[in-house]
Design a protein around this motif. Structure first.
Motif, mmCIF file in Angstrom:
data_model
loop_
_atom_site.group_PDB
_atom_site.id
_atom_site.type_symbol
_atom_site.label_atom_id
_atom_site.label_comp_id
_atom_site.label_asym_id
_atom_site.label_seq_id
_atom_site.Cartn_x
_atom_site.Cartn_y
_atom_site.Cartn_z
ATOM 1 N N ALA A 37 1.086 -1.362 -0.057
ATOM 2 C CA ALA A 37 0.084 -0.226 -0.109
ATOM 3 C C ALA A 37 0.845 1.289 0.034
ATOM 4 C CB ALA A 37 -0.944 -0.004 1.073
ATOM 5 N N PRO A 38 1.652 1.474 -1.120
ATOM 6 C CA PRO A 38 2.447 2.927 -1.168
ATOM 7 C C PRO A 38 1.913 4.061 -0.963
ATOM 8 C CG PRO A 38 2.138 1.928 -3.309
ATOM 9 C CD PRO A 38 1.412 0.821 -2.602
ATOM 10 N N ASN A 39 0.511 4.303 -1.300
ATOM 11 C CA ASN A 39 -0.350 5.455 -0.948
ATOM 12 C C ASN A 39 -0.733 5.604 0.767
ATOM 13 O OD1 ASN A 39 -0.237 5.976 -3.757
ATOM 14 N ND2 ASN A 39 -2.336 4.955 -4.182
ATOM 15 N N GLU A 40 -0.576 4.564 1.473
ATOM 16 C CA GLU A 40 -0.751 4.642 2.714
ATOM 17 C C GLU A 40 0.286 4.761 3.623
ATOM 18 O OE1 GLU A 40 -2.594 2.508 0.806
ATOM 19 O OE2 GLU A 40 -4.292 3.510 0.417
ATOM 20 N N PHE A 41 1.436 4.193 3.159
ATOM 21 C CA PHE A 41 2.636 4.007 3.912
ATOM 22 C C PHE A 41 4.148 4.417 3.135
ATOM 23 C CE2 PHE A 41 -0.339 0.676 5.163
ATOM 24 C CZ PHE A 41 -0.580 0.884 6.494
ATOM 25 N N ALA A 42 4.809 4.927 4.057
ATOM 26 C CA ALA A 42 6.123 5.440 3.296
ATOM 27 C C ALA A 42 7.155 5.334 4.465
ATOM 28 C CB ALA A 42 6.092 6.971 2.928
ATOM 29 N N GLU A 43 8.334 4.802 3.929
ATOM 30 C CA GLU A 43 9.550 4.672 4.817
ATOM 31 C C GLU A 43 9.960 6.085 5.065
ATOM 32 O OE1 GLU A 43 13.911 2.935 4.598
ATOM 33 O OE2 GLU A 43 12.805 2.546 3.063
ATOM 34 N N VAL A 44 10.513 6.286 6.413
ATOM 35 C CA VAL A 44 10.906 7.627 6.904
ATOM 36 C C VAL A 44 12.497 7.546 6.407
ATOM 37 C CG1 VAL A 44 11.334 9.054 8.865
ATOM 38 C CG2 VAL A 44 9.175 7.902 8.711
ATOM 39 N N PRO A 45 12.931 8.412 5.745
ATOM 40 C CA PRO A 45 14.358 8.530 5.366
ATOM 41 C C PRO A 45 15.088 8.493 6.623
ATOM 42 C CG PRO A 45 13.156 10.118 4.318
ATOM 43 C CD PRO A 45 12.248 10.024 5.437
ATOM 44 N N LYS A 46 16.568 8.022 6.367
ATOM 45 C CA LYS A 46 17.348 7.824 7.587
ATOM 46 C C LYS A 46 17.944 9.123 8.343
ATOM 47 C CE LYS A 46 18.521 3.232 6.839
ATOM 48 N NZ LYS A 46 17.551 2.416 7.443
ATOM 49 N N ALA A 47 17.961 10.252 7.335
ATOM 50 C CA ALA A 47 18.489 11.492 7.969
ATOM 51 C C ALA A 47 17.262 11.954 8.768
ATOM 52 C CB ALA A 47 18.475 12.366 6.767
ATOM 53 N N VAL A 48 16.221 11.788 8.622
ATOM 54 C CA VAL A 48 14.922 12.140 9.294
ATOM 55 C C VAL A 48 15.064 11.330 10.712
ATOM 56 C CG1 VAL A 48 12.553 12.535 9.547
ATOM 57 C CG2 VAL A 48 13.666 13.379 7.493
ATOM 58 N N THR A 49 15.225 9.939 10.537
ATOM 59 C CA THR A 49 15.046 8.907 11.580
ATOM 60 C C THR A 49 16.196 9.523 12.425
ATOM 61 O OG1 THR A 49 14.521 7.221 10.001
ATOM 62 C CG2 THR A 49 15.250 6.772 12.169
ATOM 63 N N LYS A 50 17.275 9.971 12.194
ATOM 64 C CA LYS A 50 18.606 10.284 13.275
ATOM 65 C C LYS A 50 17.978 11.505 13.908
ATOM 66 C CE LYS A 50 22.320 8.428 10.599
ATOM 67 N NZ LYS A 50 23.621 8.653 9.956
ATOM 68 N N THR A 51 17.199 12.463 13.546
ATOM 69 C CA THR A 51 17.003 13.558 14.256
ATOM 70 C C THR A 51 15.481 13.652 14.794
ATOM 71 O OG1 THR A 51 16.054 14.736 12.304
ATOM 72 C CG2 THR A 51 18.074 15.128 12.534
ATOM 73 N N ALA A 52 14.813 12.304 14.728
ATOM 74 C CA ALA A 52 13.754 12.399 15.451
ATOM 75 C C ALA A 52 13.771 12.110 16.732
ATOM 76 C CB ALA A 52 12.676 11.186 14.726
ATOM 77 N N THR A 53 12.917 12.599 17.703
ATOM 78 C CA THR A 53 13.070 12.207 19.121
ATOM 79 C C THR A 53 11.555 11.513 19.573
ATOM 80 O OG1 THR A 53 12.127 14.442 19.701
ATOM 81 C CG2 THR A 53 14.277 14.152 19.487
ATOM 82 N N LYS A 54 11.676 11.058 20.675
ATOM 83 C CA LYS A 54 10.576 10.552 20.907
ATOM 84 C C LYS A 54 9.286 11.384 21.388
ATOM 85 C CE LYS A 54 12.337 6.435 22.969
ATOM 86 N NZ LYS A 54 11.608 5.140 22.726
ATOM 87 N N SER A 55 9.608 12.698 21.516
ATOM 88 C CA SER A 55 8.557 13.632 21.824
ATOM 89 C C SER A 55 7.972 13.733 20.480
ATOM 90 C CB SER A 55 9.303 14.847 22.148
ATOM 91 O OG SER A 55 9.989 15.590 21.155
ATOM 92 N N ASN A 56 8.166 13.682 19.438
ATOM 93 C CA ASN A 56 7.318 13.838 18.277
ATOM 94 C C ASN A 56 6.954 12.520 17.566
ATOM 95 O OD1 ASN A 56 9.664 12.980 16.916
ATOM 96 N ND2 ASN A 56 10.109 14.819 15.872
ATOM 97 N N ILE A 57 7.353 11.562 18.271
ATOM 98 C CA ILE A 57 6.852 10.131 17.607
ATOM 99 C C ILE A 57 5.890 9.758 18.703
ATOM 100 C CG2 ILE A 57 7.320 7.734 17.180
ATOM 101 C CD1 ILE A 57 10.273 8.696 16.507
ATOM 102 N N LYS A 58 4.746 9.664 18.104
ATOM 103 C CA LYS A 58 3.394 9.507 19.120
ATOM 104 C C LYS A 58 2.923 8.102 18.839
ATOM 105 C CE LYS A 58 2.002 14.322 19.573
ATOM 106 N NZ LYS A 58 0.968 15.279 19.384
ATOM 107 N N SER A 59 2.532 7.514 20.120
ATOM 108 C CA SER A 59 2.061 6.088 19.924
ATOM 109 C C SER A 59 0.834 5.992 20.760
ATOM 110 C CB SER A 59 2.831 4.797 19.717
ATOM 111 O OG SER A 59 3.566 4.901 20.947
#
Length: 82
Positions: A37-59
């Motif tokens: 389902a490429p229209n529903e899901f996308a891989e987060v690029p590695k550069a973004v993954t390194k700068t992501a923090t738990k505060s902006n990743i909600k579950s």
């Protein structure tokens, strides 16, 4: 692998990810979702993954009730102009 949920929602291991959230998934599961389902899901690029923090990743766990803000009580007589 981090997968961006573009549309709808995804439940994985009893955690619900809503549209716009990033899910941390095993590589094989993430790849299958993106291929199926490429229209529903996308891989987060590695550069973004390194700068992501738990505060902006909600579950949120599916079983947890969401807290709703209640409106203050209103007296109907006070809303009518004289």
């Amino acid at each position: 692998m981090q997968v961006l949920i573009k549309k709808f929602s995804l439940i994985h291991d009893d955690i619900e990810y809503k549209a716009g959230e990033v899910a941390e998934l095993p590589d094989d599961v993430g790849e299958r979702l993106i291929i199926a389902a490429p229209n529903e899901f996308a891989e987060v690029p590695k550069a973004v993954t390194k700068t992501a923090t738990k505060s902006n990743i909600k579950s949120k766990k599916k079983t947890e009730p969401e807290e709703e803000e209640a409106l203050p009580p209103i007296n109907p007589k006070d809303t009518i102009k004289k």
